[in-house]
Design an enzyme around this catalytic site. Structure first.
Site, PDB file in Angstrom:
ATOM      1  N   HIS A   3     133.779 131.816  32.876  1.00 11.56           N
ATOM      2  CA  HIS A   3     133.262 130.409  32.360  1.00 11.56           C
ATOM      3  C   HIS A   3     131.928 130.139  32.514  1.00 11.56           C
ATOM      4  O   HIS A   3     131.648 129.109  32.721  1.00 11.56           O
ATOM      5  CB  HIS A   3     134.451 129.413  32.334  1.00 11.56           C
ATOM      6  CG  HIS A   3     135.762 129.373  31.617  1.00 11.56           C
ATOM      7  ND1 HIS A   3     136.764 130.147  32.025  1.00 11.56           N
ATOM      8  CD2 HIS A   3     136.154 128.932  30.558  1.00 11.56           C
ATOM      9  CE1 HIS A   3     137.537 130.193  31.088  1.00 11.56           C
ATOM     10  NE2 HIS A   3     137.366 129.457  30.031  1.00 11.56           N
TER      11      HIS A   3
ATOM     12  N   GLU B 178     137.422 135.025  17.517  1.00  7.86           N
ATOM     13  CA  GLU B 178     136.073 135.182  17.641  1.00  7.86           C
ATOM     14  C   GLU B 178     135.431 136.232  16.853  1.00  7.86           C
ATOM     15  O   GLU B 178     134.347 136.290  16.306  1.00  7.86           O
ATOM     16  CB  GLU B 178     135.550 134.968  19.077  1.00  7.86           C
ATOM     17  CG  GLU B 178     135.782 133.649  19.879  1.00  7.86           C
ATOM     18  CD  GLU B 178     137.191 133.589  20.525  1.00  7.86           C
ATOM     19  OE1 GLU B 178     138.092 134.546  20.103  1.00  7.86           O
ATOM     20  OE2 GLU B 178     137.201 132.729  21.011  1.00  7.86           O
TER      21      GLU B 178
HETATM   22  C1  LIG Z   1     138.329 134.395  23.782  1.00 12.05           C
HETATM   23  C2  LIG Z   1     138.915 132.758  24.081  1.00 12.05           C
HETATM   24  N1  LIG Z   1     138.510 131.921  23.134  1.00 12.05           N
HETATM   25  C3  LIG Z   1     138.696 130.372  23.437  1.00 12.05           C
HETATM   26  C4  LIG Z   1     139.140 130.213  24.797  1.00 12.05           C
HETATM   27  C5  LIG Z   1     139.556 128.706  25.104  1.00 12.05           C
HETATM   28  N2  LIG Z   1     140.850 128.419  25.184  1.00 12.05           N
HETATM   29  C6  LIG Z   1     141.122 128.263  26.450  1.00 12.05           C
HETATM   30  S1  LIG Z   1     142.997 127.855  26.389  1.00 12.05           S
HETATM   31  C7  LIG Z   1     142.917 127.935  24.772  1.00 12.05           C
HETATM   32  C8  LIG Z   1     144.262 127.759  24.098  1.00 12.05           C
HETATM   33  C9  LIG Z   1     145.159 128.799  24.273  1.00 12.05           C
HETATM   34  O1  LIG Z   1     146.438 128.354  23.688  1.00 12.05           O
HETATM   35  P1  LIG Z   1     147.856 129.369  23.883  1.00 12.05           P
HETATM   36  O2  LIG Z   1     147.346 131.036  24.083  1.00 12.05           O
HETATM   37  O3  LIG Z   1     148.729 129.005  23.188  1.00 12.05           O
HETATM   38  O4  LIG Z   1     148.036 129.094  25.592  1.00 12.05           O
HETATM   39  P2  LIG Z   1     148.488 127.780  26.211  1.00 12.05           P
HETATM   40  O5  LIG Z   1     147.155 127.171  26.679  1.00 12.05           O
HETATM   41  O6  LIG Z   1     149.141 127.018  24.916  1.00 12.05           O
HETATM   42  O7  LIG Z   1     149.458 127.997  26.952  1.00 12.05           O
HETATM   43  C10 LIG Z   1     141.743 128.301  24.013  1.00 12.05           C
HETATM   44  C11 LIG Z   1     141.400 128.147  22.769  1.00 12.05           C
HETATM   45  C12 LIG Z   1     139.178 131.154  25.615  1.00 12.05           C
HETATM   46  N3  LIG Z   1     139.923 130.930  26.761  1.00 12.05           N
HETATM   47  N4  LIG Z   1     139.285 132.520  25.325  1.00 12.05           N
END
Ligand SMILES: Cc1ncc(C[n+]2csc(CCOP(=O)(O)OP(=O)(O)O)c2C)c(N)n1
Ligand SMILES: [Mg+2]
Lengths: 326, 342
Positions: free
Chosen positions: A131, A62
């Site tokens: 959220h 972001e």
């Molecule tokens: C700053 C931010 N941007 C976007 C999100 C939305 N979001 C939630 S989980 C996720 C993906 C995360 O992927 P990863 O870090 O690989 O974790 P995983 O869910 O695969 O364990 C996103 C983009 C968020 N929680 N925080």
């Protein structure tokens, strides 16, 4: 006459974006899940299909992609930049508050920053601390930004268009609970001018100013109160910056009473600023103290009864209206 | 303390038990979500259990841990009470955090966890702070950041690793890369990572952080890398980066989790003829629980009967924990205003 078609907020929003795509060749979209993760997200696919080279899905970065949006805007692009939940916009705060908001002013009026930072806000049931945020008042404390809060499908279509076509940086909030809500929306393209409040319900006893989803909740409160013989006027400013003081003062002059409802926290919140405008500029019209319905000054809890306790509801708004009626 | 490179028999069984505790907990959770006992988005750790269950073998009680939106496995592996964990996700007053956090923010500070952030990348910065505190304390404690591959898209991860490397902080950057096979938002699934670096460990290496890349489903591989990395941190040699790779579990590909591979049947570890065809790859190559059981049986560290008995014990305790949570009261609404400040 044929009744007007009803579509969801999400569909209307996408129509507004589509209009800008057709109107401005230098307009593009940046961000994932513009209408959240629910079923309404599918409507964005029309835009992806029709303008594949003007839609970009950035990584979860972001800070960087909001700066990219601001910089591209300074370079002559119009960018709609989606930041996800409003909490995540804090990662973009420097691009929004330090860069986009100040560039026009600090360049002696030479630089334009036609960027829209869009985010999802509000209590959405189970969103918890990170959220559920509604930081519209935080952004209202940054001069140089326009602030837009649509409250229904019809307004979403016209306001997003005005935001994207504008030469100024705009922060735009979509409430999670509005995304799937249906309303009457004209088929033709249109823009809704900023700084023009809309009276969502006419009444003579109390002015109830509400923003975003609180407009819908206030309309429900007005129904409850109508059954009790209290005639509420629901005024939706639609944009906080520019703010339509004239419409507000005109309504208060008529009713003599003011209740303000918004989901940002009570202290230094949107309700505080609107109350201050009336206290300073229309005090002589008031027959009763101003009351505010906002989120209490606590982080947002996950558990349902706790969340319910901090959520501004139609009952809480109706109770405030009864109090100003004395 | 010398790092032991391989786990003894008792430790191998402890790891298996932890994995089963996590698995049975989350299987129940999918059912409970279906029953509308809670109404929020949630993330499962199924397929990644070997990592958390093994990492905690190398940790001391004074070590710090930080986790993410996908926290159930870490919190349970460290020994949090499953009843209190269920209660937290159901928003009950008896929850680990009084129902205020829910699934996205579950934390067990009494077990060394800092706050659980669901802001992607947030955990890495907080773990950096944990490592700073450990260094100041000077007793050889470490701070472990569990994070997904997606966290490395955020600038804070790079900044944090840089500071940790410059100041030789005892931080274990434990990246759980579950990206393989993820569908991504463009295809209607949950967002998956977009990183230009061909190897995630290469990002840490560019900052001169000792790095390794291992199979996150393999208990022994996780233990080798983590025990070595933790020992190095304790000795004051600075941070380490460990990338644990797992395939994205089928049930975590759609937007809402689904028990797509069914309720785990531990006997499939040896009754391969009963394996359903549809998810053969999961049962043969992916499920870390079945993989671990097979290895233990092969090395004669456990018997089939003991596996079944252990699983029955875990299932019974899990059922009791679930009952406890469901029978627990909700907090009273107005307590929402309490304890905003310490
Ligand atoms: C700053 C931010 N941007 C976007 C999100 C939305 N979001 C939630 S989980 C996720 C993906 C995360 O992927 P990863 O870090 O690989 O974790 P995983 O869910 O695969 O364990 C996103 C983009 C968020 N929680 N925080
Ligand atoms: Mg991932």
């Amino acid at each position: 006459m044929k009744p007007m078609r009803k579509i969801t907020y999400s569909q209307a929003f996408v129509e507004g974006l589509d209009y800008c795509m057709r109107k401005l060749p230098n307009f593009s979209l940046l961000g994932n899940e513009v209408m959240g993760l629910g079923p309404q997200r599918v409507h964005l696919e029309t835009i992806w299909r029709n303008y594949p080279e003007r839609v970009n899905f950035p990584p979860t970065s972001e800070a960087a992609f909001s700066a990219l949006a601001a910089g591209a805007a300074m370079s002559g692009e119009h960018v709609f930049c989606h930041l996800g939940a409003a909490s995540f916009s804090f990662l973009s705060m420097t691009s929004i508050a330090n860069e986009a908001a100040t560039a026009h002013y600090a360049s002696g009026g030479k630089i334009k920053v036609p960027v829209v930072f869009h985010m999802l806000h509000g209590l959405r049931i189970g969103g918890g601390t990170q959220h559920s945020m509604s930081p519209q008042s935080m952004y209202w404390n940054v001069p140089g930004l326009q602030i837009v809060l649509p409250s229904c499908a019809r307004d979403a279509k016209g306001l997003v268009a005005t935001a994207c076509l504008s030469d100024n940086p705009t922060v735009m909030f979509t409430h999670d609970l509005l995304i799937g809500m249906e309303g009457e929306v004209p088929e033709a393209d249109y823009e809704i001018p900023f700084g023009k409040a809309d009276i969502k319900r006419r009444g003579k006893d109390v002015t109830l100013v509400a923003t975003s989803y609180m407009v819908q909740v206030s309309l429900a409160a007005a129904e409850i109160l109508a059954a009790e013989g209290i005639d509420v006027e629901v005024l939706d400013p639609r944009t906080l910056v520019p703010f339509d003081k004239k419409a507000l003062i005109k309504s208060v002059a008529k009713t003599g009473r003011l209740v303000v409802a918004d989901e940002s926290h009570l202290s230094c919140g949107v309700t505080a600023e609107i109350a201050a405008i009336v206290a300073e500029e229309a005090f002589h019209h008031l027959k009763a103290p101003i009351l505010r319905v906002a989120r209490p000054d606590v982080p947002t809890p996950f558990s349902r009864p706790l969340e319910d306790f901090v959520t501004p509801t139609a009952d809480k708004i109706a109770a405030a209206v009864r109090r100003v009626m004395g | 303390m010398m790092a032991k490179q391989s786990l003894n028999k008792a430790a191998c069984v402890r790891v298996l038990e932890r994995m089963l505790v996590i698995r049975r907990f989350e299987e129940a959770l999918v059912e409970m979500s279906g029953q509308k006992l809670f109404k929020s988005h949630y993330h499962l750790y199924i397929g990644q259990e070997a990592t958390a269950a093994t990492v905690v073998e190398s940790l001391r009680s004074d070590d710090k841990l930080v986790t993410t939106h996908r926290n159930h496995g870490h919190v349970l592996a460290r020994g949090a009470d499953p009843g209190a964990a269920f209660a937290e996700i159901l928003g009950r007053a008896t929850g680990l955090n009084g129902g205020r956090g829910g699934t996205l923010h579950m934390s067990a500070p009494e077990l060394g966890f800092l706050a659980t952030s669901s802001v992607v990348g947030g955990c890495i910065g907080l773990a950096l702070g944990g490592a700073f505190a450990q260094q100041r304390r000077g007793r050889g404690g470490v701070s472990v950041a569990f994070f997904g591959d997606g966290s490395l898209e955020e600038g804070i991860s790079f900044e944090s690793m840089n500071i940790a490397a410059l100041w030789k902080l005892p931080a274990v950057f434990l990246c759980e890369n579950n990206g393989a096979g993820a569908t991504g938002s463009a295809k209607g699934g949950f967002p998956s990572s977009l990183i230009a670096a061909p190897r995630l460990a290469g990002i840490a290496e560019s900052l001169a952080i000792a790095s390794s890349q291992i199979d996150g489903r393999d208990v022994d591989a996780v233990h080798r890398a983590v025990s070595r990395g933790v020992a190095s941190c304790r000795a004051g040699r600075g941070p380490v980066f460990i990338e644990c790779i797992t395939e994205r579990w089928e049930g975590s590909k759609p937007m809402w989790p689904e028990l797509s591979t069914g309720i785990t049947d531990v006997a499939l570890a040896w009754e391969s003829e009963r394996m359903p065809k549809k998810y053969r790859d999961w049962h043969v190559h992916q499920d870390p629980i079945l993989l671990h059981i097979r290895k233990l049986l092969r090395k004669k560290l456990i018997s089939r009967a003991a596996v079944l008995q252990l699983d029955r014990k875990v299932i019974a305790r899990n059922a009791a924990a679930r009952q406890f949570a469901i029978a627990s009261p909700m907090p009273r609404g107005k307590t929402a205003l309490d304890s905003v400040y310490a």
